[in-house]
Design a protein around this motif. Sequence first.
Motif, PDB file in Angstrom:
ATOM      1  N   SER A 143      14.171   9.813  -5.240  1.00  0.00           N
ATOM      2  CA  SER A 143      13.356   8.604  -5.343  1.00  0.00           C
ATOM      3  C   SER A 143      13.614   7.901  -6.669  1.00  0.00           C
ATOM      4  N   GLY A 184       9.788   3.558  -4.580  1.00  0.00           N
ATOM      5  CA  GLY A 184       8.392   3.895  -4.797  1.00  0.00           C
ATOM      6  C   GLY A 184       7.639   4.311  -3.549  1.00  0.00           C
ATOM      7  N   HIS A 185       8.334   4.481  -2.410  1.00  0.00           N
ATOM      8  CA  HIS A 185       7.673   4.824  -1.159  1.00  0.00           C
ATOM      9  C   HIS A 185       6.919   6.145  -1.322  1.00  0.00           C
ATOM     10  N   ARG A 186       5.609   6.093  -1.154  1.00  0.00           N
ATOM     11  CA  ARG A 186       4.743   7.218  -1.506  1.00  0.00           C
ATOM     12  C   ARG A 186       4.906   8.434  -0.597  1.00  0.00           C
ATOM     13  N   ARG A 220       0.812  -1.221   0.000  1.00  0.00           N
ATOM     14  CA  ARG A 220       0.000   0.000   0.000  1.00  0.00           C
ATOM     15  C   ARG A 220       0.841   1.266   0.000  1.00  0.00           C
ATOM     16  N   ASP A 221       2.064   1.177   0.552  1.00  0.00           N
ATOM     17  CA  ASP A 221       2.919   2.357   0.674  1.00  0.00           C
ATOM     18  C   ASP A 221       3.843   2.551  -0.518  1.00  0.00           C
ATOM     19  N   GLY A 222       3.766   1.649  -1.516  1.00  0.00           N
ATOM     20  CA  GLY A 222       4.632   1.768  -2.686  1.00  0.00           C
ATOM     21  C   GLY A 222       5.906   0.977  -2.599  1.00  0.00           C
ATOM     22  N   TYR A 230       6.629  11.503  -2.396  1.00  0.00           N
ATOM     23  CA  TYR A 230       6.152  12.208  -3.591  1.00  0.00           C
ATOM     24  C   TYR A 230       4.630  12.317  -3.689  1.00  0.00           C
ATOM     25  N   ASP A 231       3.894  11.524  -2.925  1.00  0.00           N
ATOM     26  CA  ASP A 231       2.424  11.503  -2.996  1.00  0.00           C
ATOM     27  C   ASP A 231       1.858  12.263  -1.799  1.00  0.00           C
ATOM     28  N   PHE A 244      -1.482  11.017  -0.004  1.00  0.00           N
ATOM     29  CA  PHE A 244      -1.217   9.805   0.788  1.00  0.00           C
ATOM     30  C   PHE A 244      -0.417  10.156   2.032  1.00  0.00           C
ATOM     31  N   CYS A 245       0.593  10.980   1.866  1.00  0.00           N
ATOM     32  CA  CYS A 245       1.481  11.345   2.968  1.00  0.00           C
ATOM     33  C   CYS A 245       0.721  12.059   4.090  1.00  0.00           C
TER      34      CYS A 245
END
Length: 280
Positions: free
Chosen positions: A185, A191-193, A66-68, A196-197, A200-201
């Motif tokens: 990244s 890919g840990h969100r 789920r976290d990338g 960059y996301d 989500f963060c």
Amino acid sequence: MQIDIAKLQSWIGREQRDSEVVSSTLVRQFNATFDRSSGTGQGDEAPLLIHLCLAQPIAPMSELGRDGHPALGGFLPPVPRPRRMWAGGAFTFHSGIRIGEEVTRHSTISDVQLKEGRSGALCFVTVRHEVSANGRAVLSERQDIVYRDIPKTPAGKTKADLAPAATGQHARVVDPSPTLLFRYSALTFNGHRIHYDRPFCVDVEGYPGLVVHGPMQATMLCQFAADLRGQAPKSFAFRSLSPIFDNAGFSVNAAEDGDALKLWTARTGGPVAMEAMAQW
């Protein structure tokens, strides 16, 4: 969910090997990300800690969590906690990596421990990496990974904020822009969100902004130490104390400590985020 530590400790001893050739393109991208310069020809020495961008895990989209990150239960144990962070580590340098060499990372799970923290159960996984280039040992690394629940208190709202970090004898300020975080990244195929996301963060993980990578902070500190002394250290150890985000600048600091250098990062007006020691 309770942690079955005996099950997780059965992962101790698991091994993984990955290899990648150091290209001049990767060196150029690395230097551009950190605003540095170095030789880019075959045989030139590659920048310090570029090994963190080499031979990283490559998982298909269908195998991401789920976290990338790659889903747990393969090389890393399936710790039932949603938040995974780089807690610290250490490097011992044997020789430099050169452009054109094939770098191999031999990784081993060396320990899994359960501890109790202020926010609940913490599970620490220790990974040992032996890194070689064309069969020549270049560095030994210990990586400490911590797994934890998402705390009820929002990140960045702790008592530690009441004790701003000191400014070092040597210091420089870094702007942790989303572009910088994205570039790092990309360099590390991470890919840990949280890096960059932003939705989500903030909405899922409860952070106030994008999280600045621990490995990137460690790289900046180690580079700073090498710049100040004119040569790479023989050893470099570091520990993450608190996260820093893209909603404020942060500083990279150093102070003399006998023959060594004590180093740390801190967001502007905030506490120490990562502390380190470089020795020659």
